[in-house]
Design an enzyme around this catalytic site. Structure first.
Site, PDB file in Angstrom:
ATOM      1  N   ASP A   1      22.737  46.799  37.397  1.00 47.14           N
ATOM      2  CA  ASP A   1      23.018  47.851  36.753  1.00 47.14           C
ATOM      3  C   ASP A   1      23.866  47.234  35.177  1.00 47.14           C
ATOM      4  O   ASP A   1      24.355  47.963  34.802  1.00 47.14           O
ATOM      5  CB  ASP A   1      22.956  49.133  36.578  1.00 47.14           C
ATOM      6  CG  ASP A   1      22.216  49.949  37.939  1.00 47.14           C
ATOM      7  OD1 ASP A   1      21.169  49.293  37.524  1.00 47.14           O
ATOM      8  OD2 ASP A   1      22.894  50.328  38.929  1.00 47.14           O
TER       9      ASP A   1
ATOM     10  N   HIS B   1      13.986  38.212  29.073  1.00 43.72           N
ATOM     11  CA  HIS B   1      14.638  39.189  27.917  1.00 43.72           C
ATOM     12  C   HIS B   1      14.129  40.173  28.236  1.00 43.72           C
ATOM     13  O   HIS B   1      13.795  41.193  27.005  1.00 43.72           O
ATOM     14  CB  HIS B   1      13.729  38.204  26.183  1.00 43.72           C
ATOM     15  CG  HIS B   1      14.175  36.638  26.391  1.00 43.72           C
ATOM     16  ND1 HIS B   1      12.947  35.328  25.951  1.00 43.72           N
ATOM     17  CD2 HIS B   1      15.307  36.152  26.608  1.00 43.72           C
ATOM     18  CE1 HIS B   1      13.589  34.946  25.808  1.00 43.72           C
ATOM     19  NE2 HIS B   1      14.987  34.856  26.429  1.00 43.72           N
ATOM     20  N   HIS B   2      13.795  41.009  28.932  1.00 43.95           N
ATOM     21  CA  HIS B   2      13.344  42.102  30.084  1.00 43.95           C
ATOM     22  C   HIS B   2      14.581  43.219  28.920  1.00 43.95           C
ATOM     23  O   HIS B   2      13.944  44.594  28.881  1.00 43.95           O
ATOM     24  CB  HIS B   2      13.127  43.004  30.667  1.00 43.95           C
ATOM     25  CG  HIS B   2      14.426  42.401  31.937  1.00 43.95           C
ATOM     26  ND1 HIS B   2      15.154  41.595  32.318  1.00 43.95           N
ATOM     27  CD2 HIS B   2      14.687  43.148  32.112  1.00 43.95           C
ATOM     28  CE1 HIS B   2      15.380  41.890  33.058  1.00 43.95           C
ATOM     29  NE2 HIS B   2      16.326  43.437  33.517  1.00 43.95           N
TER      30      HIS B   2
ATOM     31  N   LYS C   1      21.453  30.906  31.668  1.00 42.29           N
ATOM     32  CA  LYS C   1      22.257  29.989  32.444  1.00 42.29           C
ATOM     33  C   LYS C   1      22.144  27.878  31.771  1.00 42.29           C
ATOM     34  O   LYS C   1      21.487  27.930  30.712  1.00 42.29           O
ATOM     35  CB  LYS C   1      21.621  28.885  33.946  1.00 42.29           C
ATOM     36  CG  LYS C   1      22.727  28.468  34.526  1.00 42.29           C
ATOM     37  CD  LYS C   1      24.127  30.231  34.742  1.00 42.29           C
ATOM     38  CE  LYS C   1      24.958  29.990  36.192  1.00 42.29           C
ATOM     39  NZ  LYS C   1      25.760  31.276  36.649  1.00 42.29           N
TER      40      LYS C   1
ATOM     41  N   LYS D   1      22.536  36.239  29.618  1.00 43.42           N
ATOM     42  CA  LYS D   1      23.269  36.476  29.971  1.00 43.42           C
ATOM     43  C   LYS D   1      23.582  35.256  31.613  1.00 43.42           C
ATOM     44  O   LYS D   1      22.795  35.183  32.105  1.00 43.42           O
ATOM     45  CB  LYS D   1      24.062  37.658  30.782  1.00 43.42           C
ATOM     46  CG  LYS D   1      25.439  37.878  30.954  1.00 43.42           C
ATOM     47  CD  LYS D   1      26.915  37.560  29.568  1.00 43.42           C
ATOM     48  CE  LYS D   1      28.175  37.654  29.621  1.00 43.42           C
ATOM     49  NZ  LYS D   1      28.435  36.164  29.470  1.00 43.42           N
TER      50      LYS D   1
ATOM     51  N   SER E   1      32.254  40.544  33.086  1.00 45.55           N
ATOM     52  CA  SER E   1      32.104  40.117  32.061  1.00 45.55           C
ATOM     53  C   SER E   1      31.063  40.949  30.861  1.00 45.55           C
ATOM     54  O   SER E   1      30.786  40.879  29.118  1.00 45.55           O
ATOM     55  CB  SER E   1      31.072  38.747  31.787  1.00 45.55           C
ATOM     56  OG  SER E   1      30.874  37.105  32.141  1.00 45.55           O
TER      57      SER E   1
ATOM     58  N   LYS F   1      20.619  38.962  39.666  1.00 41.23           N
ATOM     59  CA  LYS F   1      21.886  39.610  39.814  1.00 41.23           C
ATOM     60  C   LYS F   1      22.763  41.003  38.548  1.00 41.23           C
ATOM     61  O   LYS F   1      23.324  41.416  39.103  1.00 41.23           O
ATOM     62  CB  LYS F   1      22.995  38.387  39.380  1.00 41.23           C
ATOM     63  CG  LYS F   1      24.018  38.767  39.751  1.00 41.23           C
ATOM     64  CD  LYS F   1      25.446  37.222  39.380  1.00 41.23           C
ATOM     65  CE  LYS F   1      24.926  36.246  39.836  1.00 41.23           C
ATOM     66  NZ  LYS F   1      25.554  34.565  39.836  1.00 41.23           N
TER      67      LYS F   1
HETATM   68  N1  GLU Z   1      28.780  31.969  36.174  1.00 39.33           N
HETATM   69  C1  GLU Z   1      28.859  33.646  36.693  1.00 39.33           C
HETATM   70  C2  GLU Z   1      27.653  33.520  37.905  1.00 39.33           C
HETATM   71  O1  GLU Z   1      27.118  33.285  38.125  1.00 39.33           O
HETATM   72  C3  GLU Z   1      29.065  34.047  35.532  1.00 39.33           C
HETATM   73  C4  GLU Z   1      28.173  34.627  35.096  1.00 39.33           C
HETATM   74  C5  GLU Z   1      28.228  35.340  33.512  1.00 39.33           C
HETATM   75  O2  GLU Z   1      29.952  36.384  33.628  1.00 39.33           O
HETATM   76  O3  GLU Z   1      28.639  35.743  32.570  1.00 39.33           O
HETATM   77  O4  GLU Z   1      27.260  34.874  38.010  1.00 39.33           O
END
Ligand code: GLU
Length: 484
Positions: free
Chosen positions: A112, A77-78, A119, A83, A375, A107
């Site tokens: 950035d 949660h930083h 997930k 996402k 995204s 990632k």
């Molecule tokens: N599932 C993709 C990933 O592992 C996309 C995640 C996203 O767009 O939030 O990077």
């Protein structure tokens, strides 16, 4: 009914024991952390999974009731929202979801994107359900997430992953909108949506396109190619791709279109090989018609698909699932570069074997980040309620036309109408998305390689990427002043 467990990592009750994927992600983290100067408490906080929601809910399936198991993990949660995608597969369990959520944190930081990692997963084989059943499962899962505040444009924003796509994202967005009807930003609760429902152009191809940009940067890096005893450029490169889903198909397509030869494609039910090159588009047509890549007339079918991982090639792109290259086959891999299209395709036991052989491992957290980068653009579009390029496309075209006219007057030369249209054209949404993606992948490559070339303790690209990522996350915590 749903049972909840919003707990910090380390809660033994929900762990199923040994999980090589989660162990690999943590081992990679520890390897990088060991050569960094950050305090232990800070590193522990970055590595820990902040919250996990485990749920079981009933869904009406084929006249009966089936209890479905599902998870959502918010690793860090930083930065908010968190996402990451939602996976539908029988392999889903808490450790897998946590490993994938952790990778999302690293990632996002490496490219950035200002999100924490998350997930989700539902333990089902999507092929075993009708579309209506999948819709019921997806909508109910969304309601469970809403009830526990595990979804929302400022909280946690899912996206597609293995076994899900724009259709599932549309159901999620629709369910969320129905329940949060006063939230003007509701469409930003999920990304990877169809364009007609708030999606952004270019999202579907983004992960494969990003992979292509990453590989292109590496093969154009003269210092790196010299080290690997390879020539620069893509034109003489033989590529094998594992997985012909969204990531594998687009990666293979962009690599083929820029001159690489795709000599093998591996799927779950077999592989196709052709040393002269496989036409990826023709293979896609065949697969859509027959339901399988096997039997494709433009290549030889190999029944034992995964044996093709060990075939001769320059670049191997594992773009299927985790733990595909393990200590049992790592020694037999012939590729000089492995670009991780999937999340976690190489186990931490296999990686030293590959590195010892001099293989360049391009890590997932960078190579497949194109999906989350776009995204992020989709989420920005949803919050700003305007299509990219809508305000400036025509203005830019006018400005370009005025420049062309001035140059024509000064030089006495004139462009044809077709040439003028090409030069004057203003950027539309897809141009801007692809440009932002390309810029991000190039900039991140160079940031990672500064650590790779500049730190004598760093021997591999994954460690360099982890250092880049951990440093950025550490900065967010250090700016809070809670760590000495
Ligand atoms: N599932 C993709 C990933 O592992 C996309 C995640 C996203 O767009 O939030 O990077």
């Amino acid at each position: 009914m749903a049972s909840t467990a919003k707990k910090s990592s380390g809660s033994a009750a929900l762990f199923h024991g040994h999980n090589p994927f989660l162990e690999s992600v943590n081992a990679y983290f520890d390897k990088a952390a060991a050569i960094m100067g950050h305090p232990k408490g800070l590193l522990d906080q970055i590595r820990a999974c902040n919250s996990v929601y485990y749920m079981q809910f009933p869904v009406r399936i084929k006249g009966g009731i089936q209890v479905i198991q599902a998870w959502r993990a918010e690793h860090s949660h930083h930065k908010l929202p968190t996402k990451g995608g939602i996976r539908y597969a029988l392999s889903v369990d808490q450790e897998e979801v946590q490993a994938l959520a952790a990778l999302m944190t690293y990632k996002c930081a490496v490219v950035d994107v200002p999100f924490g990692g998350g997930k989700g997963g539902i333990r089902i084989d999507p092929k075993a359900y009708t579309v209506e059943e999948l819709e019921r499962i997806t909508r109910r899962y969304t309601v469970e997430l809403i009830k526990k505040n595990f979804i929302g444009p400022s909280v946690d924003v899912p996206a597609p992953d293995y076994g899900t796509g724009p259709r599932e994202m549309a159901w999620i967005a629709d369910t969320y909108q129905a329940m949060a009807k006063d939230d003007i930003n509701a469409l930003g609760c999920v990304t990877g949506k169809p364009v007609g429902q708030g999606g952004v152009r270019g999202r579907t191809a983004a992960t494969g396109r990003g992979l292509y940009f990453a590989v292109r940067e590496a093969v154009n890096d003269a210092t790196l190619m010299k080290k690997l005893k390879m020539t620069t450029g893509l034109s003489d490169k033989k590529v094998i791709v594992q997985g012909f889903g969204n990531v594998g198909y687009h990666a293979a397509k962009f690599l083929m279109e820029t001159g690489a030869t795709i000599v093998g494609i591996i799927e779950w039910d077999g592989a196709v090989v052709n040393p002269k090159g496989i036409d990826v588009d023709a293979l896609n047509v065949h697969r859509n018609k027959k339901g399988s890549i096997t039997g494709f007339a433009g290549a030889k079918t190999i029944k034992d698909g995964n044996s093709v991982l060990e075939h001769d090639c320059d670049i191997l792109v594992p773009a299927a699932l985790e733990s595909q290259i393990h200590k049992g086959n790592a020694g037999k891999i012939k590729a000089k570069i492995i670009a991780e299209g999937a999340n976690g395709p190489i186990t931490s036991e296999a990686e030293p074997i590959l590195l010892k052989k001099g293989v360049l491992v391009m890590p997932d957290m960078y190579v497949n980040a194109g999906g989350v980068v776009v995204s992020y653009f989709e989420w920005l579009k949803n919050l700003s309620h305007v299509r990219f390029g809508r305000m400036d496309k025509r203005f830019d075209e006018g400005a370009n036309t005025r420049i062309i006219s001035t140059v024509e007057q000064l030089t006495g030369k004139t462009l044809t109408a077709a040439e003028r249209a090409v030069v004057a054209r203003g950027a539309d949404e897809e141009d801007l998305v692809n440009s932002g993606l390309e810029d991000t992948m190039i900039a991140s490559y160079h940031t990672i390689m500064e650590h790779y070339y500049g730190n004598p303790k760093v021997k591999d690209m994954r460690t360099a990427a982890f250092i880049s990522s951990i440093d950025k996350i550490a900065q967010s915590y250090l700016s809070l002043g809670i760590f000495p």
